[in-house]
Design an enzyme around this catalytic site. Structure first.
Site, PDB file in Angstrom:
ATOM      1  N   THR A  91       0.821  -1.220   0.000  1.00  0.00           N
ATOM      2  CA  THR A  91       0.000   0.000   0.000  1.00  0.00           C
ATOM      3  C   THR A  91       0.854   1.269   0.000  1.00  0.00           C
ATOM      4  O   THR A  91       1.830   1.379   0.741  1.00  0.00           O
ATOM      5  CB  THR A  91      -0.914   0.011   1.235  1.00  0.00           C
ATOM      6  OG1 THR A  91      -1.731  -1.145   1.205  1.00  0.00           O
ATOM      7  CG2 THR A  91      -1.793   1.243   1.260  1.00  0.00           C
ATOM      8  N   SER A 107      -6.006   0.480  -2.994  1.00  0.00           N
ATOM      9  CA  SER A 107      -6.547  -0.687  -3.673  1.00  0.00           C
ATOM     10  C   SER A 107      -6.011  -0.827  -5.097  1.00  0.00           C
ATOM     11  O   SER A 107      -5.939  -1.932  -5.633  1.00  0.00           O
ATOM     12  CB  SER A 107      -8.078  -0.607  -3.713  1.00  0.00           C
ATOM     13  OG  SER A 107      -8.604  -0.620  -2.402  1.00  0.00           O
ATOM     14  N   GLY A 143       2.461  -2.891   8.543  1.00  0.00           N
ATOM     15  CA  GLY A 143       2.619  -3.597   9.812  1.00  0.00           C
ATOM     16  C   GLY A 143       4.038  -4.087  10.010  1.00  0.00           C
ATOM     17  O   GLY A 143       4.701  -4.517   9.064  1.00  0.00           O
ATOM     18  N   GLY A 196     -24.895  -0.743  29.230  1.00  0.00           N
ATOM     19  CA  GLY A 196     -23.702  -0.078  29.748  1.00  0.00           C
ATOM     20  C   GLY A 196     -22.582  -1.055  30.039  1.00  0.00           C
ATOM     21  O   GLY A 196     -21.397  -0.710  29.941  1.00  0.00           O
ATOM     22  N   THR A 202     -11.338  -2.706   5.653  1.00  0.00           N
ATOM     23  CA  THR A 202     -10.433  -2.139   4.647  1.00  0.00           C
ATOM     24  C   THR A 202      -9.133  -2.924   4.512  1.00  0.00           C
ATOM     25  O   THR A 202      -8.386  -2.717   3.558  1.00  0.00           O
ATOM     26  CB  THR A 202     -10.110  -0.655   4.950  1.00  0.00           C
ATOM     27  OG1 THR A 202      -9.889  -0.491   6.356  1.00  0.00           O
ATOM     28  CG2 THR A 202     -11.248   0.225   4.545  1.00  0.00           C
ATOM     29  N   GLU A 262      -6.784  -5.863   3.351  1.00  0.00           N
ATOM     30  CA  GLU A 262      -6.827  -6.728   2.166  1.00  0.00           C
ATOM     31  C   GLU A 262      -7.770  -6.195   1.095  1.00  0.00           C
ATOM     32  O   GLU A 262      -8.348  -6.950   0.321  1.00  0.00           O
ATOM     33  CB  GLU A 262      -7.236  -8.157   2.560  1.00  0.00           C
ATOM     34  CG  GLU A 262      -6.240  -8.874   3.442  1.00  0.00           C
ATOM     35  CD  GLU A 262      -4.937  -9.203   2.700  1.00  0.00           C
ATOM     36  OE1 GLU A 262      -4.985  -9.404   1.480  1.00  0.00           O
ATOM     37  OE2 GLU A 262      -3.887  -9.242   3.357  1.00  0.00           O
ATOM     38  N   ASP A 299     -10.449  -2.500   0.269  1.00  0.00           N
ATOM     39  CA  ASP A 299     -11.683  -1.873   0.735  1.00  0.00           C
ATOM     40  C   ASP A 299     -12.880  -2.715   0.294  1.00  0.00           C
ATOM     41  O   ASP A 299     -12.955  -3.181  -0.843  1.00  0.00           O
ATOM     42  CB  ASP A 299     -11.772  -0.466   0.134  1.00  0.00           C
ATOM     43  CG  ASP A 299     -13.063   0.228   0.510  1.00  0.00           C
ATOM     44  OD1 ASP A 299     -14.051   0.059  -0.224  1.00  0.00           O
ATOM     45  OD2 ASP A 299     -13.078   0.931   1.523  1.00  0.00           O
TER      46      ASP A 299
END
Length: 777
Positions: A278, A284, A317, A533, A554, A556, A558
């Protein structure tokens, strides 16, 4: 009593007491109610003027009784056996307590009962407040177990049951206990330690060849990643980046020399790495990547370079802290000519963590979730790598410095390269589904334990007994089971893929990834709200599940783009189907379609509300297939019409994008239903078969109900039938609720991974669950 003297003089006045108590029970008597009772008092010819005057005062809206008086009055009324079904009858019984021979004329009784109705005090409903132990259908419903839970777990786990059990044992160890993190750095280091422990167990290298200490078992790797997803999702994603993206890119895009050089160290996590595809300006659209890899024939090197800020590798990552190398996707440039996107292994840091010359990395910092993953932005400034670090399974540079590839078409080569990386679009939805199963387990357990409200005179009911609560959680439970079998089918198709069906499988993976992750996002939000709650408290885990899986829509690719990919694949197959037909075949096809429409739109069928018909699996599949085919045909016609009218094909697809999403969704839903029905039919255990049948019916009818507007527009159903379907969905939710706890127990999620206090088992039932999940091992 309200006034002992006047009641002693005339015990018949007691007939007014139940109405008096009921109207004042909420501390407010409206003017309308007061006037209605005033008229009733006026009509009672058996009352004296003094008694009427006294009663008027008691029912005066400005003269409320003291709380103690109401409490005493309630005790007084409850002191008699309450078998009557109206306040009037209770009043008579109360009067007879004080004077056994008291009776009232028939017209007086009718007058009181008429007033009850006028006041909206509905007979026996009003009397329930004086009864104890009042039971209703709602508050007596309870959890059941109508099948063997461990046998269903075995069915879900399939051939990798032993491996799944082993993974669950590891992540249940104290070393994997959830904890609060003092800082971002602390969370990232803990995530790395967990991944290192998983690598020691051999899980990271599981899909790698045996010479790299692997098991050569890709299906097992998917099972590992899905099972790990019951635990911390930062750990899962870092695991996936290291062993799935970084490792598998080397395995699938590289050749033997790369496998031997790198895979063993990747699998042991000795060599942390990244998957750098990316870019800031191109997410994409991989074909539009701008990072360059320029070949230098004299040096036998490639120079990796970021030509502008939009070409930087973003959101990568493992990049911010731990990655030492990366698979970098870049345009190959030879003698000034662009040979398209290829993959290269590029160094980022040395073993001590120092950045190599020409590499600059920025930390992405905190994110909405997955903060244990160190995402970073990478810039390359003329970084040289040796020629052998081009991943050359599909293309290479030969000894003469020329580009070579066994695939002559640039287009086909590009999609073949990406097609080998489809595994990520299998791992992500399977991980998402595991998170969904955890969320549903927490919400359903809480719904069983949490009691709130209840009928007058009865106990509070578990909130899971309420129809709307069932509506919120039972369809997602059914869909989770449906997706389990749908994703198993996808995995099997991927592992057995051939060159001929590669594009179909890529589209199927894209669609199931989108459908599943959208479903996860919606379901975890529903689980959060269903827990009130408590669901908002971090200790109950739903916040982490929600935040960590949000980006899955999103990851792999969108989801909207992926669903368009699915639609385009379906349109391509549709076109090829016709291109292979002669005129006679096309005529037969059109005739068959016409006959099908006539059959399915028969007036008796479109209005059929018979329960047996509505629950029939053939009806469900026919409805799904009809929708899929009709939407696909309609989209093809729209695009063709726009192009025939002179519109550019790019614009034509843009105009019908919303339609294309429906094409993809209808296709995926049909696949999921087919696979769920096949799994039901193959199940031999009758108890499990019955439970899965209900879930399959609920998934099908709920999906049809969601799309009822389309079916009505098409004339495929009439309103009377869609209403009957809604009623049947309600009933199926009621029936599935009985087994809901057992159905979530069948996921066999370790209690240490569920971890939410609101989902904690009591000691007695907890042992039973662990025994049930371990019996089949």
């Amino acid at each position: 009593m309200i006034h002992s003297d006047i009641f002693q003089d005339n015990p018949k006045l007691s007939i007014f007491l139940p109405i008096y108590y009921t109207l004042w029970a909420d501390s407010v008597m409206t003017t309308t109610e007061s006037k209605e009772v005033e008229a009733l008092i006026h009509r009672q010819y058996w009352l004296s003027a003094e008694e009427k005057e006294w009663l008027f005062e008691q029912f005066n809206p400005s003269n409320p009784p003291k709380p103690k008086l109401l409490k005493n009055l309630r005790k007084e009324i409850k002191s008699i056996p309450i078998e009557q079904e109206s306040l009037t009858a209770i009043g008579v019984a109360l009067a007879q307590k004080y004077q056994s021979d008291v009776s009232y004329p028939q017209d007086v009784m009718a007058d009181f009962e008429f007033t009850e109705q006028a006041l909206g005090l509905l007979g026996k409903e009003a009397s329930y407040s004086f009864k104890s132990g009042h039971e209703t259908i709602t508050n007596v419903q309870h959890a059941e177990q109508n099948f063997n839970v461990s046998a269903l777990t075995a069915l879900l786990d399939g051939s990798h049951a032993e491996l799944i059990h082993r993974v669950k044992t590891v992540i249940s160890d104290h070393a994997f206990a959830f904890r609060e993190f003092e800082s971002l750095q602390d969370q990232r280091e803990q995530t790395l330690l967990w991944c290192q422990e998983l690598a020691k167990q051999g899980f990271g290298a599981w899909a790698f060849p045996k010479f790299a200490d692997g098991k050569d078992d890709m299906e097992g790797y998917f099972a590992i990643m899905e099972t790990l997803s019951y635990h911390d999702l930062s750990m899962v994603i870092k695991f996936g980046v290291q062993f799935g993206l970084w490792g598998m890119s080397i395995f699938f895009l590289g050749t033997e020399k790369h496998h031997r050089k790198y895979l063993k160290d990747v699998g042991s996590l000795k060599l942390p790495g990244c998957f750098a595809m990316t870019e800031t300006g191109h997410g994409s659209n991989v074909r539009g990547l701008e990072t360059t890899a320029t070949y230098n024939h004299e040096k036998k090197t490639f120079t990796i370079h970021t030509p502008n800020p939009d070409a930087r590798k973003e959101y990568i990552g493992n990049a911010a802290l731990h990655g030492q190398k990366a698979t970098v996707f870049a345009k190959l440039i030879i003698d000034g000519e662009d040979f398209g996107v290829n993959a290269f292994i590029v160094p980022l840091r040395d073993a001590e963590g120092n950045l190599v010359s020409g590499v600059r990395i920025e930390d992405c910092g905190r994110k909405m979730g997955l903060n244990g993953v160190d995402n970073g932005v990478i810039y390359f400034d003329q970084v040289d790598i040796p020629q052998e670090d081009m991943l050359d399974r599909f293309s290479s540079v030969n000894e003469a410095g020329e580009f070579e590839s066994p695939i002559s078409s640039d287009n086909r080569r590009f999609f073949t390269m990406l097609g080998t990386l489809v595994g990520g679009r299998i791992g992500i939805p399977r991980s998402a589904l595991a998170a969904t199963k955890t969320g549903l387990t927490i919400a359903i357990r809480h719904g069983e334990k949490r009691k709130q409200f209840g009928p007058e005179g009865g106990e509070e009911a578990p909130i899971l007994n309420y129809r709307m609560h069932q509506r919120r959680l039972m369809p997602p439970l059914a869909t989770s089971y449906a997706l389990h079998f749908g994703l198993r089918y996808l995995t099997d198709r991927f592992l057995k893929r051939s060159e001929e069906d590669a594009q179909e499988i890529e589209a199927l993976a894209a669609g199931l990834k989108a459908y599943t992750t959208w479903f996860t996002t919606a379901t975890l939000q529903e689980c959060r709200e269903a827990c009130g709650g408590k669901g908002y408290l971090s200790e109950n885990r739903i916040d982490a599940l929600k935040n960590d899986t949000d980006v899955y829509t999103t990851f792999e690719g969108d989801n909207v783009v992926l669903m368009q990919l699915v639609a385009k694949n379906r349109l391509t197959e549709f076109r090829q189907e016709f291109s292979d037909m002669n005129m006679f075949t096309i005529f037969n096809y059109v005739t068959h379609q016409a006959k099908t429409s006539i059959t399915e739109k028969n007036p008796l069928i479109v209005r059929n509300t018979d329960k047996e018909h509505l629950l029939d699996m053939d009806f469900h599949l026919s409805a799904f297939r009809y929708r899929e085919r009709a939407i696909l045909t309609s989209a093809a016609r729209r695009i063709k019409r726009h192009i025939d009218e002179g519109m550019d094909s790019f614009d034509a697809f843009n105009v019908v994008q919303h339609h294309l999403l429906n094409v993809g969704q209808a296709y995926i839903e049909r696949i999921i239903l087919e696979e769920f029905q096949a799994a039901v039919k193959e199940t031999a255990d009758e108890g499990i078969k019955a439970a899965l049948t209900q879930l399959c019916q609920l998934f099908a009818l709920y999906t049809i109900e969601k799309n009822r507007g389309w079916y009505l527009e098409q004339g495929y159903m009439e309103g009377v039938k869609t209403k009957a379907i809604r009623k049947e969905v309600n009933q199926l939710c009621w029936e599935v609720r009985k087994n809901a706890l057992a159905l979530t127990d069948a996921f066999a999620i370790p209690e240490s991974c569920i971890a939410a206090p609101i989902a904690r088992r009591n000691r007695g039932s907890e042992g039973k669950v662990f025994k049930a999940t371990d019996e089949h091992r």
